[in-house]
Design a protein around this motif. Structure first.
Motif, mmCIF file in Angstrom:
data_model
loop_
_atom_site.group_PDB
_atom_site.id
_atom_site.type_symbol
_atom_site.label_atom_id
_atom_site.label_comp_id
_atom_site.label_asym_id
_atom_site.label_seq_id
_atom_site.Cartn_x
_atom_site.Cartn_y
_atom_site.Cartn_z
ATOM 1 N N ARG A 1 -13.024 -6.376 -0.752
ATOM 2 C CA ARG A 1 -13.666 -6.601 0.557
ATOM 3 C C ARG A 1 -13.187 -5.582 1.576
ATOM 4 O O ARG A 1 -13.895 -5.260 2.524
ATOM 5 N N SER A 2 -11.993 -5.098 1.375
ATOM 6 C CA SER A 2 -11.476 -4.024 2.224
ATOM 7 C C SER A 2 -12.156 -2.727 1.798
ATOM 8 O O SER A 2 -12.170 -2.387 0.616
ATOM 9 N N LYS A 3 -12.737 -2.007 2.748
ATOM 10 C CA LYS A 3 -13.425 -0.748 2.416
ATOM 11 C C LYS A 3 -12.500 0.215 1.695
ATOM 12 O O LYS A 3 -12.911 0.917 0.780
ATOM 13 N N LYS A 4 -11.246 0.239 2.107
ATOM 14 C CA LYS A 4 -10.281 1.138 1.476
ATOM 15 C C LYS A 4 -10.165 0.827 -0.018
ATOM 16 O O LYS A 4 -10.220 1.730 -0.860
ATOM 17 N N GLU B 1 0.817 -1.212 0.000
ATOM 18 C CA GLU B 1 0.000 0.000 0.000
ATOM 19 C C GLU B 1 0.851 1.262 0.000
ATOM 20 O O GLU B 1 2.006 1.241 0.424
#
Length: 119
Positions: free
Chosen positions: A37-40, A5
């Motif tokens: 699936r990760s909101k980010k 990231e």
């Protein structure tokens, strides 16, 4: 799944790169679903990707015209098969022009360098 990231930033846009084992377009869709699936990552503007599978190359620009082809060429040069690489971008509000292609290349280069270090 490997995620790196915040590897690049430019004029408010942020980049991440991820990848993992992948053999087909169906597995690529599953990989992207897992990533989102990760909101980010669900809020990201683009998820450009490519994979060299047994059924041939598969890629997607996801609105970042030409990005999938860049990723695919780099996978071919690295001879990395059955592996997906996804470059994610969160748009920062200012167009990047041609710089976005350099950022996609750099993101893939970073991924390939760290992937080679794990092999």
């Amino acid at each position: 799944m490997r995620i790196l990231e915040n590897i690049l930033t430019d004029r408010g846009s942020r980049y991440a790169v991820s990848g993992g084992s992948c053999h087909s377009a169906a597995e690529a869709r599953a990989f992207l679903a897992e990533l989102r699936r990760s909101k980010k990552f669900a809020r990201a503007t683009h998820h450009s990707w490519a994979v060299l599978g047994a059924g041939g190359p598969v890629k997607s620009d996801d609105g970042e015209t030409g990005a999938g082809a860049i990723i695919l060429r780099m996978l071919e040069r690295a001879e990395l098969r059955d592996h997906i690489v996804v470059v994610t971008r969160w748009y920062g509000g200012k167009p990047l022009g041609g710089d976005r292609f350099r950022h996609v290349q750099e993101a893939v280069r970073i991924y390939l360098d760290t992937h080679a270090g794990r092999a």
